[in-house]
Design an enzyme around this catalytic site. Structure first.
Site, short mmCIF file in Angstrom:
data_model
loop_
_atom_site.label_atom_id
_atom_site.label_comp_id
_atom_site.label_asym_id
_atom_site.label_seq_id
_atom_site.Cartn_x
_atom_site.Cartn_y
_atom_site.Cartn_z
N GLU A 158 18.05 -12.39 -47.98
CA GLU A 158 18.31 -12.87 -46.62
C GLU A 158 18.17 -14.39 -46.57
O GLU A 158 17.24 -14.96 -47.14
CB GLU A 158 17.24 -12.22 -45.71
CG GLU A 158 17.34 -12.57 -44.25
CD GLU A 158 16.22 -11.92 -43.43
OE1 GLU A 158 15.29 -11.32 -44.03
OE2 GLU A 158 16.29 -11.98 -42.19
N LYS A 173 22.29 -9.86 -38.82
CA LYS A 173 21.16 -8.97 -38.55
C LYS A 173 21.21 -8.46 -37.11
O LYS A 173 21.40 -9.22 -36.17
CB LYS A 173 19.86 -9.71 -38.81
CG LYS A 173 18.62 -8.89 -38.56
CD LYS A 173 17.46 -9.26 -39.46
CE LYS A 173 16.85 -10.59 -39.19
NZ LYS A 173 15.57 -10.77 -39.94
N CYS A 177 17.26 -6.92 -43.66
CA CYS A 177 15.81 -6.90 -43.43
C CYS A 177 15.37 -5.92 -42.32
O CYS A 177 15.38 -4.73 -42.54
CB CYS A 177 15.32 -8.32 -43.14
SG CYS A 177 13.58 -8.56 -43.57
#
Lengths: 560, 560
Positions: free
Chosen positions: A44, A126, A162
């Site tokens: 990430e 995300k 994540c």
């Protein structure tokens, strides 16, 4: 049957260093290509580093990230790596759709891209933004709204970022619904002690839910106040562990997935470290990366003959080599002879640079004009010591390391602008009992070739330092227990109060002595109160009346 | 026709001081009853103070707030004030409905309650949580989901909290749909310079949209790094201003609303302050409340003979009286004779306490052992001065004020643990050109009875200080322009770069000289980088590896 060789690049990126991070991607993509991988994935926010804090709100930084991504795609192709699909995290922004008042300026996205054939093929971001504990993401990101699925070598690969993996439903369900053969999760997940095997358990569960293999690549390295431990894993659709990278070190984790998944051949499956080894490795990595990412090569620290500065010196030697550690012995009229001898013994054992600067003449120069008593007189000595190491830091360019442990810091047993002065505190997150444990553990490693430790010929910490009673030596006969409970009693209460945020009633219900609980709460609350009365020095605020800018501590990125 | 007399209590609450804030509510409710009000409203988070930061995440603090609210309702009734409806902000938690993973621990609410007849009648909570600039509310609150409408004296009163008013749709539309006669908005809205009349314009617009009168009560006072300016207003359904409270002072604003609204009788309609008066008032209030809310009564500061420390001393005298200000003159071998004389002249004009401590003997004691050059030698002097005032602070219990202005801080023209050391920097949010303007403005107020100023007999700042060239006097012949651009050129670029977050291209497009822009960006970015390399001293973190706890700087609340 579809076959896929996946490579996870568990690497160490630096916040703001777009060029350096892009270079890392190229280098590790080349390694992955050499290993015959069909797909390589990076963590990430690989390209920008993580956490970027309010840098995400600067338009010019977002644009720099977008440009760096395009350049990276072309460079990979130019260097003959265009055929290997690369998944990489970066910073992007939302340009279409709902822009709400009050949302972060410029609508930044914690994004991931697929690079292939010199181009950026697919972008996503995300969905679930963590905003608790060390995370602040509602402040700096907006949510992504798509889940890309890309067919690679006959396998449909879905990507998630994540926190998306930690939320029920959402991207994991979508991957299942899309019939993906592999869910690829890219992460920047910080180290915590005692986390058991939460991440692996989660990956196994999500793989079973999605009905496909799952590859989890994590960042490694220290960044500002956080340490990322790596520990990347690949599990099959049945949740079985296929491959696991070692902690606290860069690693290219390669695995062959046959789908439906079963272990084709044993891959790298690293053993997790023991508790003390794990903590010590985190401290060494955190210290090394703080020094390095801030552009320093050497450190200076005060060496008192006590356990805290002894452990800090040892961690520093392990992190950057004893030849780059400068220990200053600063005896006062209250320093015991033993303290000086023990400090000199440590210097000899470790081979660090050392210098002795007695502080009595400076203390006397102040006392000739100021009539200070009690705590004020004690603090004066601590501040004079800090003046010495800050002077040497300014003169020679060493980073100052501070020696405070978490028990001291939590209870306020330190001097503002004195022993607390410095750039990085290697043991600030470690309670005193653990300081002793770590020092003893470190001595037991002498003669073994532990990868993150310096090969000292003898035990680096003298036994006399391990067994002496703790004292600040700021007045005659001073002992820590004059001001604090015994550490054996103090630390368990601190752990529950500070780390678990338990209130008074809960602490007593958990079995702690009521009088001790009250004393510890008083100490911690008063220390916190005083610490906040003296918020640290100069700050600049973005508004003409307001708070500090929240930028990462280390930032290689400049406006120009 | 329905008639309503409303009282807005523009008061100063203190974070964590639940008992003290409850006492304020009782006292001002009594005043409102004495004024014949039918309804009295207090600011957002009145009972807990604002901002509470991560204190909201402590279960015991939320429970303390809930209990304090119940006690307050009973106490109002016990003291014969139970018939007067009271709207008050406090901290609550959500106990029913969706509790999501990742949401703030304990689901805290930024809440408002109606108290009447000894009971808590109605509870609601803020819908829209600001999370930009100085705000962090997604981190610590969950969203409210109801809009109470309460009939008082024949008028339907809808309540909304702060940010709710700034969002299109939402509570304002709901108030309109509910046919409310009055929209009551309770706020904790911090002061910003140059905000023009944004709040009044907004209130007028929302009143017209909701088709009803609107009463806006704001907090007043300094809290940690923020200053709340009050400036509460009441407007009619047509948007016309009916009443306005003075800025920077506590005030009970009472107005008669006849509905549909028209001005029954002229009420208090305070004039906004001029720009410099407004800024100066904010600095005085911010300083006074920082000293007071942190439990200090006196301050100590270094007085160099330059403009910055002169203005800080003057603000301190205005804030807490010259008898509580302790100025330390710390001449070195590089201090000009003029500097010492000018500082002594200021001491005489203002009647502050003063003491002279020449630093040459201390400097020599360090130099005898350390061979420091250039910046390291300059910083040593600044740190020795800080040791002196910190020693006197520890000995006598004065709060240390620092003298850095925003131009210096932004460009890094200060010494860590030196001139930047201290608890509060009164002019840290003011650029250097404004420092001069404020000093000149302050001198013009001599002989006038401006409410927030001390009545000095003569101009408090000597003319010589106003006209001298800026110098740190840390080496022979040093001038600020050796290190920085002229302030007349520097400050406009700093304003656009730091306050407006404009990037290089935007700065040049706005007409700034390209070479100057590059120089200023280099200075600011380097200063920020260095500042973050040395993050301030001791911190304790809630997790064993993680970041600082975010608690308010001043907190009167203790676990027990």
């Amino acid at each position: 049957m579809a076959q896929l060789r996946i490579a996870l690049a568990q690497v160490n990126s630096t916040v703001g260093d777009l060029d350096g991070n892009a270079g890392t991607v190229v280098e590790w993509t080349r390694r992955a290509a050499g290993a015959g991988a069909h797909l390589v994935a990076f963590p990430e926010m690989m390209l920008t580093g993580y956490p970027v804090e309010d840098l995400a709100l600067r338009a010019s930084f977002v644009e720099a990230s977008q440009t760096a991504l395009e350049h990276l795609a072309r460079r990979l192709a130019d260097e003959g790596l265009g055929d290997l699909p690369v998944v990489v995290g970066y910073l992007d922004r939302r340009t279409v759709g709902l822009v709400r008042p009050g949302q972060p300026a410029g609508a930044p996205l914690d994004a991931a891209a697929w690079l292939h054939g010199g181009e950026v093929l697919v972008r996503s971001a995300k969905h679930h933004l963590p905003n608790y504990g060390v995370f602040d993401e509602y402040r700096i990101f907006v949510r992504g709204d798509r889940l890309p699925v890309v067919r690679v070598h006959g396998v449909d690969v879905a990507t998630a970022i994540c926190e998306d993996l930690w939320q029920d439903g959402g991207p994991v369900s979508a991957a299942a619904a899309a019939g993906a053969g592999l869910l690829l999760s890219i992460n920047a997940s910080p180290y915590e002690r005692d986390k058991d095997d939460t991440r692996l358990d989660l990956c196994a569960r999500r793989a079973r839910e999605a009905g496909c293999a799952l590859a989890y690549v994590n960042l490694v390295g220290g960044q500002d106040e956080l340490v990322f431990d790596g520990d990347s894993v690949i599990v099959g659709a049945d949740g079985a562990l296929l491959a696991r990278a070692p902690q606290f070190t860069e690693h290219l984790l390669v695995a062959d997935l046959a789908l439906p998944a079963y272990p084709v051949e044993p891959q790298t499956v690293a053993e997790p470290l023991d508790d003390l080894a794990e903590v010590y490795a985190a401290l060494v990595l955190g210290t090394r990366d703080y020094v390095r990412k801030n552009g320093f090569r050497s450190v200076v620290l005060g060496l008192s003959g006590g356990i805290d500065s002894a452990l800090v010196a040892t961690i520093a030697s392990d992190a950057i080599g004893p030849e780059n550690v400068h220990a200053i012995l600063l005896p006062s009229r209250y320093s015991s002879e033993g303290s000086v001898l023990d400090a000199e013994d440590l210097v000899k054992r470790q081979g660090v640079n050392a210098r002795t600067v007695p502080i009595a003449p400076m203390v006397e120069a102040f006392e000739a004009q100021l009539d200070l008593h009690g705590l004020a007189a004690e603090n004066l000595q601590a501040r004079i010591r800090a003046n010495v190491w800050m002077g040497l830091s300014n003169e020679h360019g060493h980073l100052v390391l501070t020696g405070g442990n978490k028990s001291e810091l939590a209870t306020g047993y330190s001097t503002l602008y004195g022993d607390s002065a410095g750039g990085f505190g290697p043991i600030k997150d470690v309670f005193k009992l653990t300081v002793w444990e770590l020092a003893r553990w470190r001595n037991t490693q002498t003669g073994r070739s532990t990868p993150f430790l310096h090969p000292f010929a003898e035990e680096p910490i003298p036994e006399a330092i391990l067994v002496k009673e703790p004292s600040a030596e700021l007045r005659p006969g001073q002992r820590d227990v004059d001001s604090l409970p015994e550490y054996a009693a103090l630390d368990p209460v601190l752990t529950d109060y500070v780390e678990r945020d338990m209130g008074r009633d809960a602490l007593i219900a958990a079995g702690h002595d009521a009088a001790l609980v009250d004393r510890v709460i008083r100490l911690v609350d008063l220390a916190e109160y005083k610490r906040r009365q003296y918020p640290p020095g100069p700050k600049i605020t973005p508004k003409n009346f307001g708070r500090d800018r929240r930028l990462p501590i280390t930032s290689r990125w400049r406006e120009r």
